[in-house]
Design a protein around this motif. Structure first.
Motif, mmCIF file in Angstrom:
data_model
loop_
_atom_site.group_PDB
_atom_site.id
_atom_site.type_symbol
_atom_site.label_atom_id
_atom_site.label_comp_id
_atom_site.label_asym_id
_atom_site.label_seq_id
_atom_site.Cartn_x
_atom_site.Cartn_y
_atom_site.Cartn_z
ATOM 1 N N ILE A 177 16.075 52.169 34.328
ATOM 2 C CA ILE A 177 16.947 51.061 34.248
ATOM 3 C C ILE A 177 16.819 50.844 32.662
ATOM 4 N N THR A 178 18.224 51.004 32.109
ATOM 5 C CA THR A 178 18.407 50.350 30.519
ATOM 6 C C THR A 178 19.439 49.750 30.479
ATOM 7 N N GLY A 179 19.654 49.237 29.265
ATOM 8 C CA GLY A 179 21.030 48.402 29.048
ATOM 9 C C GLY A 179 22.171 49.004 29.471
ATOM 10 N N ASP A 180 22.415 50.252 29.180
ATOM 11 C CA ASP A 180 23.409 51.131 29.556
ATOM 12 C C ASP A 180 23.389 51.777 31.030
ATOM 13 N N THR A 181 22.671 51.246 31.875
ATOM 14 C CA THR A 181 22.885 51.724 33.379
ATOM 15 C C THR A 181 24.129 51.203 33.703
ATOM 16 N N LYS A 182 24.776 52.159 34.541
ATOM 17 C CA LYS A 182 26.047 51.635 35.364
ATOM 18 C C LYS A 182 25.783 51.431 36.600
ATOM 19 N N TRP A 183 26.254 50.136 37.032
ATOM 20 C CA TRP A 183 25.941 49.776 38.660
ATOM 21 C C TRP A 183 27.318 49.973 39.354
ATOM 22 N N LYS A 184 27.315 50.413 40.427
ATOM 23 C CA LYS A 184 28.235 50.426 41.441
ATOM 24 C C LYS A 184 27.981 49.485 42.511
ATOM 25 N N GLU A 185 29.225 48.810 42.896
ATOM 26 C CA GLU A 185 29.039 47.544 43.675
ATOM 27 C C GLU A 185 29.435 48.284 45.006
ATOM 28 N N TYR A 186 28.679 47.711 46.179
ATOM 29 C CA TYR A 186 29.027 47.860 47.476
ATOM 30 C C TYR A 186 30.023 46.912 47.951
ATOM 31 N N GLU A 187 31.066 47.028 48.614
ATOM 32 C CA GLU A 187 31.914 46.254 49.190
ATOM 33 C C GLU A 187 31.752 46.136 50.563
ATOM 34 N N PHE A 188 31.886 44.712 50.958
ATOM 35 C CA PHE A 188 31.972 44.573 52.473
ATOM 36 C C PHE A 188 33.176 44.357 52.993
ATOM 37 N N LYS A 189 33.383 44.190 54.280
ATOM 38 C CA LYS A 189 34.502 44.680 55.079
ATOM 39 C C LYS A 189 35.460 43.472 54.929
ATOM 40 N N ALA A 190 34.895 42.030 54.836
ATOM 41 C CA ALA A 190 35.902 41.067 54.794
ATOM 42 C C ALA A 190 35.409 39.876 53.531
ATOM 43 N N LYS A 191 34.311 39.624 53.318
ATOM 44 C CA LYS A 191 33.910 38.662 52.311
ATOM 45 C C LYS A 191 34.369 39.020 50.957
ATOM 46 N N PRO A 192 34.622 38.177 50.060
ATOM 47 C CA PRO A 192 35.006 38.576 48.774
ATOM 48 C C PRO A 192 34.225 39.406 48.012
ATOM 49 N N GLY A 193 34.498 40.383 47.125
ATOM 50 C CA GLY A 193 33.824 41.217 46.591
ATOM 51 C C GLY A 193 34.770 41.579 45.101
ATOM 52 N N ASP A 194 35.724 42.759 45.438
ATOM 53 C CA ASP A 194 36.518 43.202 44.001
ATOM 54 C C ASP A 194 37.294 42.045 44.096
ATOM 55 N N PRO A 195 37.497 41.536 42.651
ATOM 56 C CA PRO A 195 38.553 40.343 42.733
ATOM 57 C C PRO A 195 39.991 40.612 42.641
ATOM 58 N N ASN A 196 40.394 41.896 42.703
ATOM 59 C CA ASN A 196 41.646 42.530 42.804
ATOM 60 C C ASN A 196 41.783 42.694 44.324
ATOM 61 N N ARG A 197 41.069 42.589 45.142
ATOM 62 C CA ARG A 197 41.263 42.929 46.670
ATOM 63 C C ARG A 197 41.823 41.760 47.330
ATOM 64 N N ARG A 198 42.751 41.954 48.133
ATOM 65 C CA ARG A 198 43.405 40.703 48.923
ATOM 66 C C ARG A 198 42.334 40.221 49.954
ATOM 67 N N PRO A 199 42.253 38.909 50.097
ATOM 68 C CA PRO A 199 41.580 38.728 51.444
ATOM 69 C C PRO A 199 41.964 39.014 52.524
ATOM 70 N N PRO A 200 41.311 39.370 53.523
ATOM 71 C CA PRO A 200 41.705 39.922 54.711
ATOM 72 C C PRO A 200 42.262 39.088 55.893
ATOM 73 N N PHE A 201 42.656 39.808 56.881
ATOM 74 C CA PHE A 201 43.129 38.959 58.042
ATOM 75 C C PHE A 201 42.059 39.656 59.124
ATOM 76 N N VAL A 202 40.975 38.950 59.582
ATOM 77 C CA VAL A 202 40.070 39.588 60.467
ATOM 78 C C VAL A 202 39.918 38.919 62.009
ATOM 79 N N ALA A 203 39.964 37.763 61.624
ATOM 80 C CA ALA A 203 39.975 36.842 63.062
ATOM 81 C C ALA A 203 40.867 37.175 64.231
ATOM 82 N N PRO A 204 40.196 37.539 65.265
ATOM 83 C CA PRO A 204 39.053 36.820 66.041
ATOM 84 C C PRO A 204 37.810 37.712 65.817
ATOM 85 N N TYR A 205 38.103 38.844 65.326
ATOM 86 C CA TYR A 205 37.055 39.738 64.931
ATOM 87 C C TYR A 205 36.152 39.168 63.856
ATOM 88 N N GLN A 206 34.994 39.458 64.077
ATOM 89 C CA GLN A 206 33.885 38.884 63.235
ATOM 90 C C GLN A 206 32.794 39.800 62.574
#
Length: 507
Positions: free
Chosen positions: A378-407
């Protein structure tokens, strides 16, 4: 007078054929959703290689109570007879299929008792992933439904009339749900008393929907009115569910429509769906025949004409009512207590419980973002990749989902974890370990795998402050980093391995 009372008891249920039909169909739907969630998530969460293995949990429970039988009495579950990944999966899918039978119109006391026992077994093996109020609420609702049906006749309109006392017990359940939710708010966060909680709720709730974004930016007067309306519906309206017919019908309309509004405004799992079920007991056939399809109404009218009261069923309903009255003592005492607890069971089978929601409302939203890199150093130049979850906010550009009644249960738990430290949510360390191995079960809980070819070398977790992006902004969220939530871990980290070994999570 006693004769008139028993006359109403034995004959009054003849006005609730459509009520029973509606209650059982919605119950079948909720059961189907609940078992589907278990079929898809129970193994990666609680299986042999899950994030919190159920067999290890049962071993700890057995050690605590001294014997297997004592543990089984304290934590009733059919899984005490044996537990495996294959068994968990088959069990959940069988429950799903049986639920579809109820949804399709075929239910009797035996089938509903089986579904109740099966879902209780899942809850008691599910640990933190099943620690929500709607789980015990489904158990209590499902238990009452057993006594709404004849023992064997599974037709939508059997010969047996709906027991009137059981209809009243559903109203009592609905009353406790709403009063509990209302009182916990008034005793909890001050923002409920000054009518400002909805300034924050739509943005900070566990899993917002696209509608949540629009509601969040509504005028403050709208939010204050919504909070006041919430208090009215939760604290005033439920009393009328015990009133005369027209008052009950109005109360039922307000209570059901309130839950529909909550369904639209967020993703609260199947909470609002299971909450509607007892409110249906506010309606009798004189109301429901106006809204249900004509062929169903005709069948109900024919069943009412041909039916005879069942003295055995009504005697059983009297016994059930006495049991519920006795078990209601502790929940009622909790309701009137200044130290009211919400979502608490007072008996091992969760037959009569206390409920509540959002006694405290978060004013800011923090999110844990898990990131990985395949860099060996790990250095200052290390590139990190994000894990995206199915419903909770992550990528700011992703629209919040309709998932209920599923949890998505892991999304909910990470919402809680963001308000705490890793020490309070140790399963997150096991989660990191699984990601470091590209574990298929764990990855099935996520929306993406940024390392499809080979596992990452390091995983870390960062904490971000999220806010809804203002109108006109192309993104849905704005976020800013707060700091580290978990340091970078690799499979070669000896300290990390010692922690996992101590928790009996290392393969």
């Amino acid at each position: 007078m006693a004769q008139n009372l028993f006359g109403k008891l034995f004959h009054g249920g003849n006005s609730y054929w459509l009520t029973r039909f509606a209650i059982l169909r919605l119950l079948g739907f909720v059961y189907a959703v609940a078992f589907l969630i278990a079929a898809q998530q129970l193994v990666p969460l609680d299986g042999e290689h899950g994030l919190t293995p159920a067999n290890h949990f049962f071993e700890r429970v057995q050690a605590h109570f001294g014997s297997r039988s004592a543990a089984a009495l304290q934590l009733p579950s059919l899984f005490w007879f044996g537990i495996s990944d294959r068994g968990l999966s088959i069990f959940a899918w069988v429950g799903f299929v049986l639920s579809l039978l109820v949804l399709g119109g075929y239910a009797n006391a035996i089938l509903l008792a089986i579904l109740w026992a099966m879902y209780m077994s899942i809850i008691h093996v599910g640990q933190i992933w099943y620690g929500y109020g709607w789980e015990t609420q489904l158990l209590e609702t499902g238990f009452l439904s057993i006594f709404l049906c004849p023992l064997l006749d599974g037709r939508p309109f059997p010969k047996c009339r709906p027991p009137l006392l059981v209809i009243w017990l559903f109203r009592w359940l609905g009353f406790r749900i709403m009063i509990g939710a209302g009182l916990i708010k008034l005793r909890g966060d001050p923002c409920w008393r000054d009518l400002t909680c909805l300034y924050y709720h739509y943005e900070t709730q566990p899993i917002p929907s696209p509608i949540s974004w629009y509601l969040h930016f509504a005028p403050h007067w709208f939010h204050k009115f919504g909070t006041a309306w919430n208090h009215f519906v939760e604290l005033v309206v439920p009393w009328f569910s015990f009133g005369p017919r027209h008052a009950r019908h109005v109360a039922g309309i307000l209570l059901v429509s309130f839950q529909i509004i909550l369904i639209i405004s967020g993703n609260l799992s199947f909470l609002n769906y299971v909450t509607i079920i007892p409110f249906l007991a506010c309606f009798d056939d004189t109301f429901l025949r106006r809204v249900l399809p004509r062929p169903i109404v005709k069948r109900a009218e024919r069943a009412a004409q041909e039916s005879e009261p069942s003295h055995i069923n009504n005697i059983i309903a009297i016994g059930l009512s006495l049991l519920v009255a006795y078990l209601s003592i502790a929940p009622v005492a909790n309701l009137i207590s200044e130290r009211q607890m919400m979502n608490t069971s007072f008996d091992r089978l969760s037959l009569v419980n206390t409920y509540g929601a959002f006694g405290t409302v978060g004013k800011e939203r923090d999110e844990i973002i898990f990131e990985g890199t395949d860099d060996a150093i790990i250095t200052g130049d290390t590139k990190w990749k994000e894990y995206e979850f199915k419903a909770k906010p992550g990528d700011p550009n992703r629209r919040p989902p309709f998932v209920a009644p599923y949890q998505p249960r892991i999304d909910w738990q990470i919402w809680f974890a963001a308000m705490a430290s890793p020490a309070e949510y140790p399963w997150t360390l096991h989660f990191v370990w699984r990601l470091l191995h590209n574990d298929p079960g764990t990855l099935s809980l996520l929306a993406n795998n940024p390392f499809p070819v080979r596992p990452p070398h390091y995983i870390r977790a960062r904490l971000y402050r999220y806010r809804f992006a203002p109108p006109g902004d192309p993104a849905w969220w704005k976020r800013e980093p707060i700091g580290e939530w978990l340091p970078a871990f690799s499979i070669d980290d000896e300290q990390f391995r010692r922690i996992l070994t101590a928790m009996d999570w290392l393969d």
